[in-house]
Design a protein around this motif. Structure first.
Motif, PDB file in Angstrom:
ATOM      1  N   GLU B 107       0.845  -1.192   0.000  1.00 12.18           N
ATOM      2  CA  GLU B 107       0.000   0.000   0.000  1.00 12.18           C
ATOM      3  C   GLU B 107       0.882   1.244   0.000  1.00 12.18           C
ATOM      4  N   ALA B 108       0.315   2.362  -0.435  1.00 12.55           N
ATOM      5  CA  ALA B 108       1.024   3.645  -0.364  1.00 12.55           C
ATOM      6  C   ALA B 108       0.996   4.148   1.074  1.00 12.55           C
ATOM      7  N   GLY B 109       1.989   4.923   1.452  1.00 14.65           N
ATOM      8  CA  GLY B 109       2.036   5.482   2.799  1.00 14.65           C
ATOM      9  C   GLY B 109       1.048   6.624   2.965  1.00 14.65           C
ATOM     10  N   PRO B 110       0.813   7.030   4.219  1.00 18.94           N
ATOM     11  CA  PRO B 110      -0.123   8.118   4.493  1.00 18.94           C
ATOM     12  C   PRO B 110       0.482   9.466   4.080  1.00 18.94           C
ATOM     13  N   PHE B 111      -0.354  10.433   3.760  1.00 17.78           N
ATOM     14  CA  PHE B 111       0.142  11.785   3.494  1.00 17.78           C
ATOM     15  C   PHE B 111       0.537  12.429   4.824  1.00 17.78           C
ATOM     16  N   ILE B 112       1.761  12.957   4.861  1.00 19.41           N
ATOM     17  CA  ILE B 112       2.246  13.620   6.079  1.00 19.41           C
ATOM     18  C   ILE B 112       2.050  15.134   5.924  1.00 19.41           C
ATOM     19  N   GLU B 113       1.301  15.718   6.852  1.00 25.45           N
ATOM     20  CA  GLU B 113       1.044  17.163   6.822  1.00 25.45           C
ATOM     21  C   GLU B 113       2.305  17.917   7.254  1.00 25.45           C
ATOM     22  N   ALA B 114       2.412  19.167   6.799  1.00 23.77           N
ATOM     23  CA  ALA B 114       3.587  19.990   7.133  1.00 23.77           C
ATOM     24  C   ALA B 114       3.761  20.104   8.650  1.00 23.77           C
ATOM     25  N   VAL B 115       2.650  20.240   9.368  1.00 27.40           N
ATOM     26  CA  VAL B 115       2.730  20.406  10.827  1.00 27.40           C
ATOM     27  C   VAL B 115       3.236  19.108  11.480  1.00 27.40           C
ATOM     28  N   GLU B 116       2.891  17.960  10.880  1.00 26.43           N
ATOM     29  CA  GLU B 116       3.352  16.672  11.411  1.00 26.43           C
ATOM     30  C   GLU B 116       4.859  16.504  11.152  1.00 26.43           C
ATOM     31  N   TRP B 117       5.295  16.930   9.978  1.00 22.66           N
ATOM     32  CA  TRP B 117       6.725  16.872   9.649  1.00 22.66           C
ATOM     33  C   TRP B 117       7.516  17.770  10.621  1.00 22.66           C
ATOM     34  N   ALA B 118       6.964  18.951  10.917  1.00 26.08           N
ATOM     35  CA  ALA B 118       7.626  19.875  11.857  1.00 26.08           C
ATOM     36  C   ALA B 118       7.707  19.244  13.249  1.00 26.08           C
ATOM     37  N   GLU B 119       6.635  18.550  13.650  1.00 24.41           N
ATOM     38  CA  GLU B 119       6.627  17.902  14.964  1.00 24.41           C
ATOM     39  C   GLU B 119       7.682  16.787  15.007  1.00 24.41           C
ATOM     40  N   PHE B 120       7.771  16.043  13.910  1.00 21.00           N
ATOM     41  CA  PHE B 120       8.795  14.997  13.839  1.00 21.00           C
ATOM     42  C   PHE B 120      10.192  15.599  13.981  1.00 21.00           C
ATOM     43  N   LEU B 121      10.449  16.688  13.244  1.00 23.09           N
ATOM     44  CA  LEU B 121      11.786  17.317  13.258  1.00 23.09           C
ATOM     45  C   LEU B 121      12.158  17.769  14.671  1.00 23.09           C
ATOM     46  N   ASN B 122      11.192  18.342  15.382  1.00 27.66           N
ATOM     47  CA  ASN B 122      11.428  18.749  16.777  1.00 27.66           C
ATOM     48  C   ASN B 122      11.877  17.576  17.623  1.00 27.66           C
ATOM     49  N   GLY B 123      11.124  16.491  17.521  1.00 25.46           N
ATOM     50  CA  GLY B 123      11.455  15.301  18.301  1.00 25.46           C
ATOM     51  C   GLY B 123      12.805  14.724  17.901  1.00 25.46           C
ATOM     52  N   TYR B 124      13.054  14.665  16.600  1.00 24.59           N
ATOM     53  CA  TYR B 124      14.329  14.126  16.085  1.00 24.59           C
ATOM     54  C   TYR B 124      15.506  14.938  16.619  1.00 24.59           C
ATOM     55  N   ASN B 125      15.355  16.263  16.593  1.00 24.78           N
ATOM     56  CA  ASN B 125      16.446  17.139  17.070  1.00 24.78           C
ATOM     57  C   ASN B 125      16.789  16.850  18.534  1.00 24.78           C
ATOM     58  N   ARG B 126      15.789  16.545  19.327  1.00 23.42           N
ATOM     59  CA  ARG B 126      16.024  16.201  20.738  1.00 23.42           C
ATOM     60  C   ARG B 126      16.663  14.813  20.851  1.00 23.42           C
ATOM     61  N   LEU B 127      16.080  13.849  20.144  1.00 21.49           N
ATOM     62  CA  LEU B 127      16.526  12.450  20.276  1.00 21.49           C
ATOM     63  C   LEU B 127      17.957  12.260  19.776  1.00 21.49           C
ATOM     64  N   VAL B 128      18.303  12.955  18.697  1.00 16.86           N
ATOM     65  CA  VAL B 128      19.596  12.716  18.060  1.00 16.86           C
ATOM     66  C   VAL B 128      20.747  13.103  18.997  1.00 16.86           C
ATOM     67  N   ARG B 129      20.501  14.058  19.876  1.00 14.00           N
ATOM     68  CA  ARG B 129      21.566  14.506  20.791  1.00 14.00           C
ATOM     69  C   ARG B 129      21.894  13.440  21.832  1.00 14.00           C
ATOM     70  N   ARG B 130      20.936  12.532  22.096  1.00 11.18           N
ATOM     71  CA  ARG B 130      21.175  11.458  23.072  1.00 11.18           C
ATOM     72  C   ARG B 130      21.643  10.173  22.393  1.00 11.18           C
ATOM     73  N   ALA B 131      21.738  10.192  21.048  1.00 12.65           N
ATOM     74  CA  ALA B 131      22.025   8.949  20.314  1.00 12.65           C
ATOM     75  C   ALA B 131      23.524   8.754  20.104  1.00 12.65           C
ATOM     76  N   ARG B 132      23.953   7.478  20.101  1.00  6.50           N
ATOM     77  CA  ARG B 132      25.338   7.147  19.749  1.00  6.50           C
ATOM     78  C   ARG B 132      25.468   6.935  18.250  1.00  6.50           C
ATOM     79  N   ALA B 133      24.368   6.630  17.588  1.00  2.00           N
ATOM     80  CA  ALA B 133      24.366   6.456  16.134  1.00  2.00           C
ATOM     81  C   ALA B 133      22.910   6.548  15.669  1.00  2.00           C
TER      82      ALA B 133
END
Lengths: 305, 305
Positions: B107-133
């Protein structure tokens, strides 16, 4: 209110693919999900005809939740499904866009626990007393006793409510013996029940096994009914190309709605055939093309063979 | 903690049928559902290797809920998926029991809204700082900008966290230019990126496009790595028959876990090849056969071509 029973509800999923090639990978170009199982289809058609309908049976797990939310979007159908611990099955129809052909995959139904069956029976006993007619439709999920439909027929008869039984195999054999108002086998189900492939003698034989009336589906040739009031064949004025899925469920809805409205057998059969034909012209089970229905209603030929 | 990113997660459904015959109806004899999408598979393998793993990306709708509940049952994977308004896709593998062949429907994936992408980026920016890889895996669902992986690579690089990118097409082309630590194309992805089907020159070419190291999957022949420390080929001691689905994801988990443990390139490649081989012997992506893994670890041949 008309009560429909679907013990083995399903989420009907349709995948459209450009071309089906076994052992390759396909991008699904369209996904459609609809609430399904024969009795659910009957309920949706009855609601579209303007009848008050209650749908009972089982739904469980995440698939059951999706089914119920889609049913909530179906106007006019009251959800009286009983929650079960197992997960409601999916059916998948893969439509090959290059040919229109369909390849079908049917999951097995959830196991129904004895306590869940008892809970269903309690609810059914209450609902049936408020019903003008009952439709018992489809296969039995694992765990439900094979004599289930015989029990449900007897309960309805005790309450004085006419009951239509649309199933197959041993559940049909046992259910017929409990003397339902109507059974609606197709040719294969009738042959399995009676051992005969000759429609008229087989339909008469099925009636002798206990049903007050037997309405046999002859596919594109319409319906053959052996009833206490007489024997009729009802045929559409012309054969319509399309998708026969759900045509039998629409015939059930036609018979039951006409029965609930006090119409006589020729009128019941004309409605059932017109609805079946209109369903062949619609994209999915549980739906029909209103224009075809209106056009067909007056032109179905009902004859005495 | 190792962070895996799966923007286009999937519920991987497997149907087993006795025999696949197009344009007929099939009873599904077995249904298996697993949390999927490449990064989710990588996360499950990393967790099985004893690493602390966080999985992010998107999940939505009823299918997303099933995915998350299955992920909750996968020991060792922390769910940091971002809820999206669309419904997570399913993949369906129909396995023909008579031949073992698989027919795949995606199946095709769901459409990601701009606001959802922004929310993901926020979370990623936080998580990546605690990651070893970090592992960035798979296709982009509709709505996510085609340069998404380039952005995620740069964020990880700024935080000083090594990042492995495993994708294809234009998202790979753009992501490579942002200079990830490792990319892991297969032969087809490498050819699409570089225009060359000759593994060694194409792998060198891919490295010149920005990746610090390029590890090319050669299928059953193992891996070819061009890195700042040298060039190696790693091959399993023997070819294993089985299901190659998920072998690439296990190779990613092998590379990343060995990188996080400070192992050198030959050790990373040996682990990746052993895990891939052990995955071919397992029933599903995201799983591997521990016995094959232990047996293979010491016997992978790592050579300098």
């Amino acid at each position: 209110m008309i009560l429909t029973v679907t013990l083995n509800t399903a989420l009907d999923v349709t995948y459209r693919v450009p071309r089906l090639l076994p052992h390759t990978s396909h991008r699904v170009s369209e996904v459609i999900e609809r609430p399904g199982g024969k009795g659910v289809n009957v309920a949706r058609v009855l609601a579209a005809l303007g009848h008050e309908v209650t749908a009972t049976g089982f739904a469980g797990g995440p698939v059951g939740e999706v089914l119920r939310s889609l049913l909530a979007d179906s106007p006019g159908v009251t959800d009286a499904l009983v929650r079960c611990s197992g997960t409601t099955r999916r059916t998948l129809a893969v439509v090959d866009s290059s040919t229109g052909d369909t390849t079908q995959f049917n999951e097995a139904g959830p196991f129904i626990e004895a306590v869940e069956w008892a809970e269903f029976l309690n609810g059914y006993n209450r609902l049936v007393r408020r019903a003008r007619a009952v439709a018992l439709c489809g296969s039995l999920p694992p765990g439900v006793p094979v004599g289930a439909y015989a029990v449900l027929v007897r309960t309805a008869r005790t309450a004085g409510v006419p009951v239509l039984l649309d199933t197959s195999g041993e559940p049909l054999r046992r259910g017929v013996a409990a003397r339902p108002e109507i059974i609606k086998p197709n040719a294969a189900e009738l042959a399995e029940l009676t051992g005969s492939r000759d429609p008229l003698p087989a339909t008469r034989d099925a009636r002798r096994r206990g049903a007050h009336a037997v309405v046999t589906s002859l596919g594109p040739d319409g319906l053959l009914a052996v009833t206490p009031e007489g024997t009729w064949q009802a045929a559409p004025p012309r054969t319509l190309a399309g998708n026969p899925t759900g045509a039998g469920d629409s015939a059930v809805a036609g018979l039951l709605s006409a029965l609930a409205e006090g119409l006589d057998w020729p009128e019941r059969l004309a409605r059932a055939v017109a609805l079946s034909a209109a369903t062949v012209q619609a994209p999915a089970a549980g739906e029909f093309d209103p224009r075809t229905y209106e056009e067909m209603r007056g032109s179905v030929k009902v004859t005495q063979p």
